[in-house]
Design an enzyme around this catalytic site. Structure first.
Site, short mmCIF file in Angstrom:
data_model
loop_
_atom_site.label_atom_id
_atom_site.label_comp_id
_atom_site.label_asym_id
_atom_site.label_seq_id
_atom_site.Cartn_x
_atom_site.Cartn_y
_atom_site.Cartn_z
N THR A 185 0.88 -1.18 0.00
CA THR A 185 0.00 0.00 0.00
C THR A 185 0.91 1.22 0.00
OG1 THR A 185 -0.06 0.20 2.39
CG2 THR A 185 -1.74 -1.16 1.40
N GLU A 331 -5.63 -4.10 1.06
CA GLU A 331 -5.72 -5.12 2.11
C GLU A 331 -6.95 -6.03 1.92
OE1 GLU A 331 -5.10 -1.97 2.49
OE2 GLU A 331 -3.76 -1.55 4.17
N TRP A 443 -18.21 13.63 15.80
CA TRP A 443 -17.35 13.46 14.63
C TRP A 443 -17.91 14.34 13.51
CZ3 TRP A 443 -15.69 7.68 13.55
CH2 TRP A 443 -14.87 7.24 14.60
P1 ADP Z 1 -3.54 3.29 -1.27
O1 ADP Z 1 -3.73 4.01 0.03
O2 ADP Z 1 -2.37 2.41 -1.39
O3 ADP Z 1 -3.85 4.13 -2.48
P2 ADP Z 1 -5.83 1.75 -1.85
O4 ADP Z 1 -5.76 2.08 -3.28
O5 ADP Z 1 -5.96 0.40 -1.37
O6 ADP Z 1 -4.60 2.21 -1.16
O7 ADP Z 1 -6.89 2.75 -1.26
C1 ADP Z 1 -7.93 2.30 -0.47
C2 ADP Z 1 -8.71 3.46 0.04
O8 ADP Z 1 -9.24 4.22 -1.04
C3 ADP Z 1 -9.90 3.06 0.85
O9 ADP Z 1 -9.57 2.74 2.17
C4 ADP Z 1 -10.78 4.30 0.75
O10 ADP Z 1 -10.38 5.28 1.67
C5 ADP Z 1 -10.48 4.78 -0.64
N1 ADP Z 1 -11.54 4.31 -1.54
C6 ADP Z 1 -11.56 3.19 -2.29
N2 ADP Z 1 -12.71 3.11 -2.98
C7 ADP Z 1 -13.45 4.20 -2.67
C8 ADP Z 1 -14.73 4.69 -3.06
N3 ADP Z 1 -15.50 4.06 -3.93
N4 ADP Z 1 -15.15 5.85 -2.50
C9 ADP Z 1 -14.39 6.52 -1.62
N5 ADP Z 1 -13.17 6.11 -1.22
C10 ADP Z 1 -12.70 4.97 -1.74
#
Ligand code: ADP
Length: 538
Positions: A185, A331, A443
């Site tokens: 990540t 993850e 929050w």
């Molecule tokens: P990195 O942090 O490595 O870019 P990821 O690509 O795995 O990791 O990102 C995951 C994160 O992206 C999620 O935890 C969330 O915060 C955000 N995310 C993924 N899909 C969506 C979505 N459809 N809407 C909003 N946020 C999203």
């Protein structure tokens, strides 16, 4: 009493065997560095995969070894996906867009022994090779004629590597919990962390994500993944498409090229495609500006960040394409939720339906979810209360590579996202845990405030962070970029009136020229928080 069914291990080798036997004539189309349109079948792919597996043996590959790829989506990367994992080694997909220090960290942390790279990344590899002590071989993903003119030690081209190899290979028997692949990540805080997938998690994720209320893959579908195979597992499509006999169309390095994408969609009959919102905003502009229709395209899956309403509206109205919102993370292999409207919701007004479509969707089978408030109590799925999103399931990481377990006492993984779930089961992400503003026991969602700010016609981009406050603990500060026009802080804050509860309205506004972004293009609140660490409100 135990069941009396066969205990066949769930391995990627089984996906390959099935695809080769049953879906062998399924087409795979790619754009590569050395070919604007490469076409072959899954049978061809797996024949070359066996040649590659022999070549890997000749390089001294051992079980469990990590092999890195720096590659776009194309047929050679597909062959690597199968040859490496099914040989018992670990496919380590590296995101070449990360900062060089991060790349150096992860290649060393993974102790990669071989690096396969697209020629476009040759200058990067040339520069970093001296800091990769574990790497013994480099392979450029091209033929001899296209081998880049660089000074890289032990460099071969892919075609010469596999050319003379036999296309017979005896795949080893693997245990289903053997590691298959590794993806880091990007880590907005600290070092990147490695997620180590297993054969079992990959097979189950492929099954779960292919279901009709998720990617809905089948022999009559053609999918064009715009999610890179080097990031979040390419949403698993390199496995689920061959498994289901879905035709694969891969744009290689042309992922952000509207001309190539629209041409691929129309000439290859793409029915479904998947990627992050910015790709679809670009494609939408391209289609509109050039008056191009995409009659075969049925649906677009949008994930990675929140889906703008404009995408859903315009693709539907102008192109008859439905846009589905999905959510997940590295993850989680990555799929967690998928948005498809229940028939009962289609009876509601268009505005109501849009409210549902903008949510991240419902959890797919295989993922269990809890939403917890800040005391760790599970909150009700009433669509209002929000809290930390925790997940559990066979394709969710239980910890990070070379680190201990990272699940809570109930066996759940904390996603770091904050969300509510409505009574129909649709989840709405309202924030990241570290970005939510904790003000006097309540929050406040930074994302909700950012959405309202960019809803103002003069605002181009906005970020909201919590800054320390004597009485409330934290209060929201709005940082905005305008469309090169003058607007006062008061006028912008007036725009929030009636749109959120009074206590949520930001206390102050700062206008800046540009907001900081991470290597993967996400807003870097970490940088903003350090920039405004000493901010005094009032
Ligand atoms: P990195 O942090 O490595 O870019 P990821 O690509 O795995 O990791 O990102 C995951 C994160 O992206 C999620 O935890 C969330 O915060 C955000 N995310 C993924 N899909 C969506 C979505 N459809 N809407 C909003 N946020 C999203």
């Amino acid at each position: 009493m135990k069941g009396q069914m066969m205990n066949v291990p769930l391995t990627i080798t089984e996906i390959m065997r099935h695809a080769d036997k049953v879906n062998g004539d399924t087409e795979v189309v790619s754009v590569t560095y050395d070919n604007p349109r490469h076409k072959y079948t899954l049978n061809d792919a797996f024949k070359r995969t066996r040649q590659l597996a022999n070549a890997l043996q000749s390089l001294g590959l051992e079980k469990g070894q990590r092999i890195a790829t720096f590659a776009w989506n194309d047929y050679r990367h597909l062959e690597l996906y199968y040859a490496i994992s099914c040989s018992g080694a670990v496919l380590h997909t590296v995101n070449p867009r990360l900062f060089p220090e991060q790349i150096e960290y992860i290649v060393n942390h993974a102790e990669d022994t071989v690096v396969f790279f697209d020629p476009v990344f040759a200058p990067l590899i040339e520069k970093l090779q001296h800091n990769f002590p574990s790497v013994r071989h480099y392979v450029a993903l091209c033929d001899k004629a296209h081998l880049p003119d660089v000074n890289i030690a032990n460099l071969t081209d892919y075609e010469s590597l596999i050319d003379d190899q036999s296309d017979e290979f005896d795949w080893p028997e693997l245990a289903e919990d053997d590691a298959s692949s590794l993806c880091y990540t990007s880590g907005t805080t600290g070092h990147p962390k490695g997620v180590l997938y297993s054969h079992r998690s990959t097979v189950l994720h492929s099954l779960g994500s292919a279901l009709p209320d998720a990617f809905s893959l089948s022999i009559d579908q053609t999918v064009m993944p715009i999610v890179p195979m080097f990031h979040v597992n390419g949403w698993g499509l390199a496995y689920s498409a061959p498994m289901t006999g879905t035709k694969l169309v891969m744009p290689g390095p042309k992922m952000a090229d509207g001309v190539v994408l629209s041409d691929l969609i129309n000439s290859e009959g793409v029915t479904m495609t998947a990627g992050v919102p910015v790709v679809w905003l670009m494609l939408l502009e391209h289609l509109k500006n050039n008056d191009i229709q995409v009659p075969t395209l049925d649906r677009i899956v949008v994930g990675g960040s929140a889906c703008p309403e404009l995408l859903i509206n315009e693709f539907d109205e102008l192109f008859n394409v439905s846009v589905h919102h999905a959510w997940g993370m590295t993850e989680m292999s990555p799929l967690g939720t998928f948005n498809k409207l229940k028939p009962s919701l289609k009876q509601q007004s268009e505005k109501e339906q849009m409210n549902y479509k903008l949510k991240q969707g419902r959890i797919v089978f295989g993922v269990d979810m809890r939403i917890e408030d800040w005391q760790g109590q599970e909150v009700e799925w009433d669509g209002h209360q929000f809290g930390a999103v925790k997940v559990r399931g066979p394709w969710i990481a239980s910890g990070y590579y070379k680190q201990g377990e990272s699940v809570d006492d109930n066996g759940y993984f904390d996603t770091g996202d904050v969300a509510s779930v409505d009574p129909h089961g649709y989840m709405l992400i309202t924030d990241r845990s570290k970005d939510v503003i904790k003000s006097g026991g309540e929050w406040i969602s930074s994302i909700e405030l950012e959405n309202i700010a960019v809803g103002h016609p003069d605002i181009k981009e906005a970020a909201v962070i919590g800054v320390p406050h004597k009485k409330w603990g934290e209060r929201p500060l709005l940082i905005a970029v305008t469309h090169d026009v003058e607007i006062s802080a008061e006028a912008l804050l007036d725009h929030f009136d009636g749109k959120v509860a009074k206590f949520c309205i930001p206390d102050a506004v700062e206008f800046i020229k540009e907001l900081p972004h991470t290597a993967t293009g996400k807003l870097s609140k970490k940088d903003l928080r350090s920039k405004y660490a000493d901010y005094i409100l009032g």
